[in-house]
Design an enzyme around this catalytic site. Sequence first.
Site, PDB file in Angstrom:
ATOM      1  N   GLU A   8       6.958   0.286 -12.745  1.00 16.43           N
ATOM      2  CA  GLU A   8       5.604   0.328 -13.284  1.00 16.43           C
ATOM      3  C   GLU A   8       4.537   0.565 -12.206  1.00 16.43           C
ATOM      4  O   GLU A   8       3.702  -0.292 -11.921  1.00 16.43           O
ATOM      5  CB  GLU A   8       5.289  -0.959 -14.050  1.00 16.43           C
ATOM      6  CG  GLU A   8       6.153  -1.155 -15.286  1.00 16.43           C
ATOM      7  CD  GLU A   8       5.804  -2.400 -16.074  1.00 16.43           C
ATOM      8  OE1 GLU A   8       6.140  -2.456 -17.265  1.00 16.43           O
ATOM      9  OE2 GLU A   8       5.200  -3.335 -15.499  1.00 16.43           O
ATOM     10  N   CYS A  19       0.854  -1.194   0.000  1.00 14.79           N
ATOM     11  CA  CYS A  19       0.000   0.000   0.000  1.00 14.79           C
ATOM     12  C   CYS A  19       0.888   1.242   0.000  1.00 14.79           C
ATOM     13  O   CYS A  19       1.776   1.373   0.839  1.00 14.79           O
ATOM     14  CB  CYS A  19      -0.898   0.007   1.237  1.00 14.79           C
ATOM     15  SG  CYS A  19      -1.768   1.576   1.488  1.00 14.79           S
ATOM     16  N   TRP A  58       2.531 -14.113 -19.924  1.00 14.59           N
ATOM     17  CA  TRP A  58       2.749 -14.728 -18.617  1.00 14.59           C
ATOM     18  C   TRP A  58       2.291 -16.182 -18.680  1.00 14.59           C
ATOM     19  O   TRP A  58       3.078 -17.040 -19.027  1.00 14.59           O
ATOM     20  CB  TRP A  58       2.069 -13.898 -17.530  1.00 14.59           C
ATOM     21  CG  TRP A  58       2.873 -12.675 -17.167  1.00 14.59           C
ATOM     22  CD1 TRP A  58       3.875 -12.098 -17.884  1.00 14.59           C
ATOM     23  CD2 TRP A  58       2.742 -11.907 -15.977  1.00 14.59           C
ATOM     24  NE1 TRP A  58       4.380 -11.004 -17.223  1.00 14.59           N
ATOM     25  CE2 TRP A  58       3.706 -10.858 -16.041  1.00 14.59           C
ATOM     26  CE3 TRP A  58       1.924 -11.969 -14.869  1.00 14.59           C
ATOM     27  CZ2 TRP A  58       3.857  -9.914 -15.036  1.00 14.59           C
ATOM     28  CZ3 TRP A  58       2.077 -11.012 -13.872  1.00 14.59           C
ATOM     29  CH2 TRP A  58       3.039 -10.005 -13.955  1.00 14.59           C
ATOM     30  N   GLU A 110      12.014  -0.600 -21.326  1.00 13.40           N
ATOM     31  CA  GLU A 110      11.789  -1.997 -21.702  1.00 13.40           C
ATOM     32  C   GLU A 110      11.194  -2.012 -23.101  1.00 13.40           C
ATOM     33  O   GLU A 110      10.099  -1.516 -23.317  1.00 13.40           O
ATOM     34  CB  GLU A 110      10.838  -2.703 -20.721  1.00 13.40           C
ATOM     35  CG  GLU A 110      11.357  -2.794 -19.299  1.00 13.40           C
ATOM     36  CD  GLU A 110      10.393  -3.520 -18.361  1.00 13.40           C
ATOM     37  OE1 GLU A 110       9.454  -4.185 -18.871  1.00 13.40           O
ATOM     38  OE2 GLU A 110      10.564  -3.410 -17.133  1.00 13.40           O
TER      39      GLU A 110
END
Length: 664
Positions: free
Chosen positions: A147, A112, A311, A303
């Site tokens: 990110e 958080c 994934w 990137e």
Amino acid sequence: MNRREIMLGVDYYPEHWPKERWKTDAEMMKELGIEFVRLAEFSWSKLEPEKGVYDFKWLDDAIDTLSEYGLKIVLGTPTAAPPIWLVREYPEILPVDSEGHVMGPGGRRYYCYNSPIYRELTKVIVTKMAEHYKSNPHIIGWQIDNEFGCHESNFCYCDNCLKAFQKWLRRKYKTIENLNKAWGTVFWSGEYHSWDEVIIPRKTVALHNPSLLLNYRRFVSDSIVEYQRIQVEILKNVTPDKFVTHNFMGLFGGVDYYKLSKDLDFVSWDNYPKTIWGYDSKDTALAHDVMRGVKEANFWIMEEQSGSVGWPEMAPAPLPGEIRLWTYQAIAHGADAIFFFRWRTSNIGAEQFWHGILDYDGIPRRRYKEIKKLSEELGRIKDRLKNTIIKNDVALVYSYDIRWAWETHPSIPKLDYMDIIKRYYKALFEIHVPVDVINPEKPIPTHYKLVLAPMLYIVNEDILKNLERYVKNGGKLILTFRSGVKNWDNVAYTEALPGPLRKLVGGYIYEYSALDGKHKTQVRLSQSAEFSVEKFCESLIPEGSDVIAYYSSGIYESKPAILKNKFSSGEVVYVGANIDCEGIKEIILSLLPEDKKIFNHLPSNVEIYFRQNDRKKFIFIMNHSAEGKTLETGLKGRDILQNESVSNILSIDPFGVKIIEMLG
């Protein structure tokens, strides 16, 4: 280091591979023409295996090995993936979803932003890293975290966030009475009597107050900006000679990138054109322009896709020539450095199918050879492109606040704010008009020949003043349906739409309707041109403006659909229907000067973009098709890639690129 020089880098994870392999990797990187390597952004458990116990030796050794081959290092702060020991000792750092469930550890981004404990732990690890590497000459800069907001990790509904949200609102509205009035909380008996009564939008039975939802999105974004600033201040204080950036995510809308970019030296972003969700060269181009626009400056790609990504599932691999094409597309739009992700495909963890330059076995194959050829090519031309920037004459307005207002309380079924942004961008792309993406809350430069501001759903005084000032100074502006609907608190105006934009538009909306597709609706823009309308349309009443298009069919047949208004020294076109891309192209072309339309005859899957400096102008011509093209361009210059003269007619290979240095 000159950040305006075209450079290549790679993302590398030495902790995933035997130490004996590092030297081989460094040697191969050098052979490939790599100059920079990003390290360590997910390595907290290696850097601090136990609380207060630090181990930098493995990273020191990796940096030493890479630097032996002249490679420079960008270090990532490792806060995107807290170690398991930290979560076990401080479970209160974990985020909570909208249903009140604590999100467990595993994966990444499980923290958080408003956790006081996590902020303190962040300060400790970032300070330790900065102190350890402050004198290392091989470290050129920092990437903060990784990110922000990825996997919807920007959202948290824990008690820390609730308390922080209440404080955020108190700073903004000053009194609870002001908040109640601004939000219209009298609706559904939602009035607050004290700040500690204000809720966070956890899952509820019906829809939350739209003002609450919008302000929560703003709070979430500000929390991330504030969390990033903690790290920026440490790094700037301890290592003032090194740059600080963060890897943004292009068209991601969970964070206000205009605000997030302010504390950074420059923007970086992660570019994956071909994913399981598909591939559209126009979306990638738009993402580049958004990333350049948030700080109004050239950027880095931290990137860049170098293989099939996925994934649990894989997308198609880049076709021969696509990696080169994507690299030049990034450079054309303002990228000064491109880091390929990743060096070697991981055989462990969640990203086993997210392929890099090398496959699992570390043996060079097609992708390595293509990038090597690209590197050699860039080596020949990089000096000519040094210090070049983007100078465009057309701008597209893009606002995170408007996007959030639409997403939290949309008014048209199956239509998204980003759909409209992409549609208007597509029209510009296909007629080969390069564009800047701009923030409507900042003054609009007068050098723009045309500004497109689609679907200004909510507006504030700054936006109104900026638009009026631009048009008064002779600017040409395109506005669209669903503009001026609500104020900045996501509350609908009680005046005729488009609300406070009515004077600019020179008319108002008599009636509007969502469209279900069962009845044909078209707009006639000229005697010979009809364009289809989908999902939404408005019937307009001119007030001093000219009607330039009428509905030729549908619910508003024969009623005005598009207005053109003279406003001081400028012009405003209001498009009251969600017309197709061909119709948008015709409107844009009618407003552009002739010298901005010289490429509009070229195929739509050929992309044109420009970089320039005080002395030279370079035109990038990129073929996003698997078929070769013969183009009549009218250009005279020299193709710096092939080192050959160009005169009018040129041929371009499938996925090919030409960079023309203009004569004169």
